[in-house]
Motif scaffolding. Structure first.
Motif, PDB file in Angstrom:
ATOM      1  N   PRO A  21       0.875  -1.506   0.031  1.00 10.89           N
ATOM      2  CA  PRO A  21      -0.055   0.307   0.118  1.00 10.89           C
ATOM      3  C   PRO A  21       0.641   1.167   0.035  1.00 10.89           C
ATOM      4  O   PRO A  21       2.154   1.228   0.412  1.00 10.89           O
ATOM      5  CB  PRO A  21      -0.658   0.030   1.289  1.00 10.89           C
ATOM      6  N   PHE A  22       0.289   2.266  -0.314  1.00 14.46           N
ATOM      7  CA  PHE A  22       0.856   3.695  -0.403  1.00 14.46           C
ATOM      8  C   PHE A  22      -0.208   4.718  -0.391  1.00 14.46           C
ATOM      9  O   PHE A  22      -1.064   4.566  -0.749  1.00 14.46           O
ATOM     10  CB  PHE A  22       1.866   3.653  -1.819  1.00 14.46           C
ATOM     11  N   PHE A  23       0.408   5.905  -0.092  1.00 13.68           N
ATOM     12  CA  PHE A  23      -0.615   6.975   0.102  1.00 13.68           C
ATOM     13  C   PHE A  23      -0.712   7.795  -1.256  1.00 13.68           C
ATOM     14  O   PHE A  23       0.392   7.977  -1.903  1.00 13.68           O
ATOM     15  CB  PHE A  23      -0.095   7.981   1.327  1.00 13.68           C
ATOM     16  N   GLN A  24      -1.968   8.092  -1.370  1.00 10.88           N
ATOM     17  CA  GLN A  24      -2.087   9.275  -2.882  1.00 10.88           C
ATOM     18  C   GLN A  24      -2.909  10.208  -2.451  1.00 10.88           C
ATOM     19  O   GLN A  24      -3.864  10.000  -1.410  1.00 10.88           O
ATOM     20  CB  GLN A  24      -3.059   8.167  -3.896  1.00 10.88           C
ATOM     21  N   THR A  25      -2.572  11.330  -2.668  1.00  9.62           N
ATOM     22  CA  THR A  25      -3.208  12.700  -2.231  1.00  9.62           C
ATOM     23  C   THR A  25      -3.905  13.296  -3.237  1.00  9.62           C
ATOM     24  O   THR A  25      -3.606  13.054  -4.292  1.00  9.62           O
ATOM     25  CB  THR A  25      -2.107  13.561  -1.779  1.00  9.62           C
ATOM     26  N   TYR A  26      -5.270  13.474  -2.706  1.00 10.41           N
ATOM     27  CA  TYR A  26      -6.186  14.139  -3.787  1.00 10.41           C
ATOM     28  C   TYR A  26      -6.621  15.536  -3.317  1.00 10.41           C
ATOM     29  O   TYR A  26      -6.925  15.835  -1.869  1.00 10.41           O
ATOM     30  CB  TYR A  26      -7.589  13.235  -3.854  1.00 10.41           C
ATOM     31  N   THR A  27      -6.721  16.464  -4.215  1.00 11.32           N
ATOM     32  CA  THR A  27      -7.082  17.843  -3.693  1.00 11.32           C
ATOM     33  C   THR A  27      -8.777  17.821  -4.205  1.00 11.32           C
ATOM     34  O   THR A  27      -9.248  17.597  -5.238  1.00 11.32           O
ATOM     35  CB  THR A  27      -6.361  18.747  -4.508  1.00 11.32           C
ATOM     36  N   VAL A  28      -9.328  18.395  -2.883  1.00 15.21           N
ATOM     37  CA  VAL A  28     -11.007  18.004  -2.961  1.00 15.21           C
ATOM     38  C   VAL A  28     -11.660  19.100  -2.506  1.00 15.21           C
ATOM     39  O   VAL A  28     -11.232  19.811  -1.369  1.00 15.21           O
ATOM     40  CB  VAL A  28     -11.373  16.838  -2.004  1.00 15.21           C
ATOM     41  N   PRO A  29     -12.269  19.822  -3.646  1.00 14.50           N
ATOM     42  CA  PRO A  29     -13.070  21.198  -3.144  1.00 14.50           C
ATOM     43  C   PRO A  29     -14.199  20.430  -2.700  1.00 14.50           C
ATOM     44  O   PRO A  29     -14.932  19.575  -2.717  1.00 14.50           O
ATOM     45  CB  PRO A  29     -13.366  21.685  -4.587  1.00 14.50           C
ATOM     46  N   CYS A  30     -14.511  20.952  -1.189  1.00 11.03           N
ATOM     47  CA  CYS A  30     -15.594  20.533  -0.168  1.00 11.03           C
ATOM     48  C   CYS A  30     -16.633  21.744   0.204  1.00 11.03           C
ATOM     49  O   CYS A  30     -16.202  22.662   0.194  1.00 11.03           O
ATOM     50  CB  CYS A  30     -15.296  19.946   0.970  1.00 11.03           C
ATOM     51  N   GLU A  31     -17.752  21.085   0.336  1.00 11.28           N
ATOM     52  CA  GLU A  31     -18.878  21.765   0.927  1.00 11.28           C
ATOM     53  C   GLU A  31     -18.633  21.938   2.511  1.00 11.28           C
ATOM     54  O   GLU A  31     -18.187  20.608   3.024  1.00 11.28           O
ATOM     55  CB  GLU A  31     -20.213  21.441   0.614  1.00 11.28           C
ATOM     56  N   GLU A  32     -19.059  22.699   3.264  1.00 11.04           N
ATOM     57  CA  GLU A  32     -18.819  22.860   4.604  1.00 11.04           C
ATOM     58  C   GLU A  32     -19.476  21.635   5.360  1.00 11.04           C
ATOM     59  O   GLU A  32     -18.910  21.191   6.357  1.00 11.04           O
ATOM     60  CB  GLU A  32     -19.301  24.260   5.198  1.00 11.04           C
ATOM     61  N   GLU A  33     -20.626  21.301   4.872  1.00  6.61           N
ATOM     62  CA  GLU A  33     -21.377  20.299   5.575  1.00  6.61           C
ATOM     63  C   GLU A  33     -20.849  18.619   5.421  1.00  6.61           C
ATOM     64  O   GLU A  33     -21.587  17.966   5.670  1.00  6.61           O
ATOM     65  CB  GLU A  33     -22.940  20.452   5.370  1.00  6.61           C
ATOM     66  N   TRP A  34     -19.925  18.640   4.421  1.00  9.10           N
ATOM     67  CA  TRP A  34     -19.573  17.200   3.919  1.00  9.10           C
ATOM     68  C   TRP A  34     -19.188  16.337   5.037  1.00  9.10           C
ATOM     69  O   TRP A  34     -18.364  16.783   5.974  1.00  9.10           O
ATOM     70  CB  TRP A  34     -18.549  17.296   2.749  1.00  9.10           C
ATOM     71  N   VAL A  35     -19.305  15.129   4.854  1.00 12.24           N
ATOM     72  CA  VAL A  35     -18.554  14.225   5.809  1.00 12.24           C
ATOM     73  C   VAL A  35     -17.276  13.581   4.795  1.00 12.24           C
ATOM     74  O   VAL A  35     -17.248  13.969   3.654  1.00 12.24           O
ATOM     75  CB  VAL A  35     -19.411  12.944   6.406  1.00 12.24           C
ATOM     76  N   VAL A  36     -16.449  12.825   5.493  1.00 14.70           N
ATOM     77  CA  VAL A  36     -15.145  12.353   4.822  1.00 14.70           C
ATOM     78  C   VAL A  36     -15.858  11.489   3.667  1.00 14.70           C
ATOM     79  O   VAL A  36     -15.514  11.363   2.622  1.00 14.70           O
ATOM     80  CB  VAL A  36     -14.295  11.466   5.736  1.00 14.70           C
ATOM     81  N   LEU A  37     -16.790  10.639   3.930  1.00 15.99           N
ATOM     82  CA  LEU A  37     -17.390   9.950   2.588  1.00 15.99           C
ATOM     83  C   LEU A  37     -17.798  10.685   1.564  1.00 15.99           C
ATOM     84  O   LEU A  37     -17.595  10.293   0.417  1.00 15.99           O
ATOM     85  CB  LEU A  37     -18.633   9.177   3.262  1.00 15.99           C
ATOM     86  N   ASP A  38     -18.206  11.902   1.841  1.00 17.60           N
ATOM     87  CA  ASP A  38     -18.640  12.679   0.806  1.00 17.60           C
ATOM     88  C   ASP A  38     -17.484  13.213  -0.388  1.00 17.60           C
ATOM     89  O   ASP A  38     -17.297  13.366  -1.331  1.00 17.60           O
ATOM     90  CB  ASP A  38     -19.347  13.847   1.039  1.00 17.60           C
TER      91      ASP A  38
END
Ligand code: SF4
Ligand code: FES
Lengths: 247, 131
Positions: A21-38
């Protein structure tokens, strides 16, 4: 609604091409009320279709979205982004083999769950026409908390004993459910479950670290259930020694 | 689709508790019980000396009055208090008392334990002629 951008570091493992396994980083634009699953779903829908993770209900009911989030076992649908910084690390649950990315192999737990006979063992099976098994609210109260488990396995991920015993320990959720049925006034299966509970890998393997009860998203308190089961198991042992049978 | 090849991460059997603050606290708590055990051993030793006769008893008394032993005793006492508190705190989890459709409030159970501890300590102090 305000936007926010987070860096989602996800542990990836694709068995057909990754040695480990290795870490992959994603840049995610989020809404304030989101949860990690979103945020994970955003990645899946908009950035990287190959990312694998389990989820279903998005409302803490199905128990499929357990991940380790910033080092703590959590439900992805209950982990609000507002409670985290701008860098969030998501890993598969500890103590289980990784099937792919955030998906873990849970066969071991399913086996353990079956071994404690998590169903009512009635004194005698009633015909359907004979009506329901009656239970008072007080009798229900005795075990209700332990019946709230959604099999999310956060407790197994948090439990050092499960890992230290190389997964031999029956573990928090299965033992709590065994206790739940033992406490049920309609059930007479205590002796049928006793050999699993009283075994070396059963309740006595628990050293009461208590992490399971801290991480449980349903307030099941498996650690409490196990300590109570230790008591009944000891009583059963003593009464069987002097020849008076238990339930 | 590739073949299945589940990957098992390893867990260190000797330093696993360094991976989470919760485990570090747990380990420190467990290790500190060594002090409690040592102090128990000291007290039990006192009982044996008492049985041996006045000379042995006097020697033991002066031993526990040695400043170093007093300091160690104070440390042990502090750990005694910590372990008593964490033990009592866990009692409502392990011992639920149901009354009808409700459980007795955990704080009451914990309070009952402190009351019993207080009463018993007072009894011992009176017995020893201190109080
Ligand atoms: S006891 Fe709690 S943490 Fe464990 S599987 Fe059930 S709901 Fe999840
Ligand atoms: S998706 Fe069902 S519990 Fe999170």
């Amino acid at each position: 609604m305000s936007k926010r951008t987070i860096q989602l570091e996800v542990l990836r493992y694709r068995p057909e091409q990754d040695k480990e396994p290795f870490f992959q980083t994603y840049t995610v634009p989020c809404e304030e009320e989101w949860v990690v699953l979103d945020a994970l779903n955003y990645v899946k829908d908009e950035i990287d279709r190959t990312l694998s993770f389990r989820w279903s209900c998005h409302m803490f009911v199905c128990g499929s979205c357990g991940y380790k989030i910033d080092g703590e076992p959590k439900l992805g649908c209950k982990a609000f982004l507002r409670d985290y910084g701008d860098n969030i690390r998501v890993e598969p649950l500890d103590n289980f083999p990784i099937e792919r990315d955030l998906v873990v192999v849970i066969d071991d737990f399913v086996e353990k769950l079956q071994s404690v006979k998590p169903y009512i063992i009635a004194k005698e099976e009633k015909a359907l026409a004979a009506g329901e098994y009656i239970q008072t609210p007080a009798q229900l109260k005795a075990f209700k908390q332990y019946s709230m488990c959604i099999n999310c396995l956060l407790c197994y991920s948090a439990c050092p004993q499960y890992g230290l015993t190389n997964q031999e320990f029956i573990g928090p959720a299965a033992l709590a459910l065994a206790h739940r049925y033992n406490m049920d006034s309609r059930d007479v299966g205590r002796s049928a479950r006793e050999h699993v509970l009283a075994a070396h890998e059963g309740v006595w393997e628990c050293s009461f670290v208590g992490a399971c009860s801290v991480v449980c998203p349903k307030d099941v308190d498996p650690a409490g259930a196990i300590q109570q089961a230790k008591f009944t198991s000891a009583v059963d042992y003593l009464t069987s020694m002097v020849g008076i049978g238990g339930k | 689709m590739g073949a299945r090849r589940p990957y098992m991460r390893t867990m260190s059997k000797t330093s696993w508790f360094m991976t989470h603050a919760r485990f570090k606290t747990y380990m420190l708590h467990e290790i500190s019980s060594v002090f409690v055990a040592l102090y128990m051993w000291l007290l039990i030793d006192g009982l044996f000396r008492l049985a041996k006769g006045p000379e042995a008893w006097e020697a033991w008394l002066s031993f526990i009055k040695h400043p170093l032993v007093v300091v160690i005793s104070l440390i042990a006492f502090a750990f005694f208090v910590i372990h008593t508190m964490s033990w009592f705190k866990a009692v409502p989890q392990a011992m639920r008392i149901q009354q009808g459709e409700h459980f007795v409030d955990g704080k009451l159970i914990i309070g009952g334990h402190y009351a019993a501890l207080g009463a018993f300590s007072l009894f011992v102090l009176i017995l020893a002629g201190v109080a």
